[in-house]
Scaffold this motif. Sequence first.
Motif, PDB file in Angstrom:
ATOM      1  N   PRO A   1       0.847  -1.200   0.000  1.00 16.04           N
ATOM      2  CA  PRO A   1       0.000   0.000   0.000  1.00 16.04           C
ATOM      3  C   PRO A   1       0.882   1.250   0.000  1.00 16.04           C
ATOM      4  CG  PRO A   1      -0.729  -1.571   1.661  1.00 16.04           C
ATOM      5  CD  PRO A   1       0.590  -2.053   1.168  1.00 16.04           C
ATOM      6  N   TRP A   2       0.471   2.255  -0.764  1.00 19.39           N
ATOM      7  CA  TRP A   2       1.268   3.478  -0.901  1.00 19.39           C
ATOM      8  C   TRP A   2       0.320   4.659  -1.095  1.00 19.39           C
ATOM      9  CZ3 TRP A   2       6.281   4.361  -0.075  1.00 19.39           C
ATOM     10  CH2 TRP A   2       6.876   5.513  -0.585  1.00 19.39           C
ATOM     11  N   VAL A   3       0.610   5.760  -0.441  1.00 25.13           N
ATOM     12  CA  VAL A   3      -0.232   6.943  -0.592  1.00 25.13           C
ATOM     13  C   VAL A   3       0.244   7.736  -1.799  1.00 25.13           C
ATOM     14  CG1 VAL A   3      -1.034   9.085   0.447  1.00 25.13           C
ATOM     15  CG2 VAL A   3      -0.689   7.050   1.880  1.00 25.13           C
ATOM     16  N   ALA A   4      -0.646   7.861  -2.830  1.00 24.43           N
ATOM     17  CA  ALA A   4      -0.335   8.604  -4.048  1.00 24.43           C
ATOM     18  C   ALA A   4      -1.497   9.536  -4.358  1.00 24.43           C
ATOM     19  CB  ALA A   4      -0.089   7.652  -5.214  1.00 24.43           C
ATOM     20  N   ASP A   5      -1.176  10.827  -4.464  1.00 25.21           N
ATOM     21  CA  ASP A   5      -2.212  11.842  -4.739  1.00 25.21           C
ATOM     22  C   ASP A   5      -3.353  11.769  -3.727  1.00 25.21           C
ATOM     23  OD1 ASP A   5      -0.827  12.673  -7.042  1.00 25.21           O
ATOM     24  OD2 ASP A   5      -1.765  11.101  -8.240  1.00 25.21           O
ATOM     25  N   GLY A   6      -3.002  11.547  -2.471  1.00 23.42           N
ATOM     26  CA  GLY A   6      -4.000  11.542  -1.407  1.00 23.42           C
ATOM     27  C   GLY A   6      -4.800  10.268  -1.298  1.00 23.42           C
ATOM     28  N   ARG A   7      -4.482   9.257  -2.118  1.00 24.39           N
ATOM     29  CA  ARG A   7      -5.219   7.993  -2.083  1.00 24.39           C
ATOM     30  C   ARG A   7      -4.266   6.853  -1.752  1.00 24.39           C
ATOM     31  NH1 ARG A   7      -6.614  10.179  -6.954  1.00 24.39           N
ATOM     32  NH2 ARG A   7      -5.398   8.574  -8.049  1.00 24.39           N
ATOM     33  N   VAL A   8      -4.761   5.847  -1.073  1.00 22.79           N
ATOM     34  CA  VAL A   8      -3.971   4.660  -0.793  1.00 22.79           C
ATOM     35  C   VAL A   8      -4.128   3.703  -1.968  1.00 22.79           C
ATOM     36  CG1 VAL A   8      -3.612   2.685   0.732  1.00 22.79           C
ATOM     37  CG2 VAL A   8      -4.242   4.905   1.691  1.00 22.79           C
ATOM     38  N   GLU A   9      -3.022   3.385  -2.614  1.00 24.22           N
ATOM     39  CA  GLU A   9      -3.041   2.517  -3.780  1.00 24.22           C
ATOM     40  C   GLU A   9      -2.017   1.402  -3.616  1.00 24.22           C
ATOM     41  OE1 GLU A   9      -2.365   4.785  -7.285  1.00 24.22           O
ATOM     42  OE2 GLU A   9      -4.108   6.102  -6.995  1.00 24.22           O
ATOM     43  N   SER A  10      -2.198   0.350  -4.397  1.00 24.01           N
ATOM     44  CA  SER A  10      -1.216  -0.730  -4.438  1.00 24.01           C
ATOM     45  C   SER A  10      -0.138  -0.343  -5.443  1.00 24.01           C
ATOM     46  CB  SER A  10      -1.898  -2.036  -4.860  1.00 24.01           C
ATOM     47  OG  SER A  10      -0.954  -3.069  -4.983  1.00 24.01           O
ATOM     48  N   ARG A  11       1.097  -0.242  -4.972  1.00 22.17           N
ATOM     49  CA  ARG A  11       2.190   0.204  -5.843  1.00 22.17           C
ATOM     50  C   ARG A  11       3.413  -0.706  -5.701  1.00 22.17           C
ATOM     51  NH1 ARG A  11       2.065   5.649  -7.820  1.00 22.17           N
ATOM     52  NH2 ARG A  11      -0.115   6.050  -8.334  1.00 22.17           N
ATOM     53  N   PRO A  12       4.199  -0.858  -6.786  1.00 20.84           N
ATOM     54  CA  PRO A  12       5.483  -1.561  -6.684  1.00 20.84           C
ATOM     55  C   PRO A  12       6.506  -0.632  -6.022  1.00 20.84           C
ATOM     56  CG  PRO A  12       5.170  -0.766  -8.922  1.00 20.84           C
ATOM     57  CD  PRO A  12       3.911  -0.427  -8.172  1.00 20.84           C
ATOM     58  N   LEU A  13       7.188  -1.140  -5.021  1.00 21.51           N
ATOM     59  CA  LEU A  13       8.141  -0.323  -4.260  1.00 21.51           C
ATOM     60  C   LEU A  13       9.500  -1.015  -4.212  1.00 21.51           C
ATOM     61  CD1 LEU A  13       5.885   0.428  -1.143  1.00 21.51           C
ATOM     62  CD2 LEU A  13       6.080   1.817  -3.229  1.00 21.51           C
ATOM     63  N   VAL A  14      10.545  -0.209  -4.064  1.00 26.43           N
ATOM     64  CA  VAL A  14      11.874  -0.744  -3.840  1.00 26.43           C
ATOM     65  C   VAL A  14      12.553   0.078  -2.752  1.00 26.43           C
ATOM     66  CG1 VAL A  14      13.085   0.692  -5.545  1.00 26.43           C
ATOM     67  CG2 VAL A  14      14.000  -1.568  -4.949  1.00 26.43           C
TER      68      VAL A  14
END
Length: 388
Positions: A342-355
């Motif tokens: 889970p990642w906060v993007a543009d004020g929304r919690v989204e599923s994102r690939p992270l490193v």
Amino acid sequence: MSDYRMPALGADMESGTLVEWLVKPGDRIKSGDIIAVVETQKGAIEVEIFQDGVVSTILVPEGERVPVGTVLAHIETPGAPPQEVSPALPAAPPAPAVKAVTEPRPAKALAPARSKITPAARRRATTLALDLTKVKGTGVDGSICLVDVEAAIGPFRAAAPAVKRGLDLAGMRKAIAAAMSRSKREIPHYYLSETVDLHAVTAWIERFNAEKPPIERILPAVLFLKSAALALRDWPQLNGVYENGAFVPATGVHVGWAVALRGGGLIAPAIRDADKKSVAELMAAMRDLVERARRGSLRSSELTSPTITVTSVGDRGAETVTGVIYPPQVAIVGFGRIVTRPWVADGRVESRPLVTISLAADHRVTDGHIGGLYLAAIARLLQEPEKL
């Protein structure tokens, strides 16, 4: 006259075996020529020379193991008057040493630059009755070296005794341990990490690879390497070596790319001027380096010129990696496994690939402020992969 000595091919090397001379007394050489093959725990290394001149005397015969710094040959340099060899030099008796590399050979085998086949490779191929026209050369200008003949033996292996070549994994592990112990003992490390959203990276790679054949497709690791290299332009304090009590900044960005070897062990040869290469050029360079590193066929300049190390654990590694600086470098950058969170993007919690990107750096040269800014620069570059 100058001495040509057994080079130190990394902080973990104490000695090497001179397995093949590619020149003979009287040969004219120029800077950048490969003149010998030295075997270490890292495999058979093609050793370059960085001066112009004429080979005067060869002191160490093929097959002899000698410590780093041992005089291997004498080189007559332009404009220098001939000098007598000092009797105090630890040279082998002249006759046996010269005989080992100057026995009568076909004229075309004397200089690999002319024949494209090294003397030892020709002798081995002759023993095996191997057709050299079917052997691909990996040496300078495509010249065929002994390692190329060994790789092409195939069905001859069972019938002919193989030359002992390749990686000494047990010796390499011991050498790595010694170098890392020295690093932790002498270098005051500090550590930082930064988690980065790779949504833009993964989307761009998918578009880039869509119409490419497999050989031209790229991996996230190449963007990691390129971003780490480009960020050093703004933060050169992390790019260089610490020698004789002072930091020596590098004149180019020569990234040591960490390669895990089959069966264990690690090696980090340099990709020179990594910041100046396109993504496609870097991907090709990485593939070539990994293949040759695992085959045990690298050049001396690739082991002695890294100015920083970058490691990426790939999709089968851990989420984070904390490196140990390889002396005399002053920093190492690590990229962990890409994970979906889970990642906060543009004020929304989204599923994102992270490193997670880590930095281990030398406190004698920089501090956490510089290190943090460097990691932030890498993170910004990864948000615009099309510009890398």
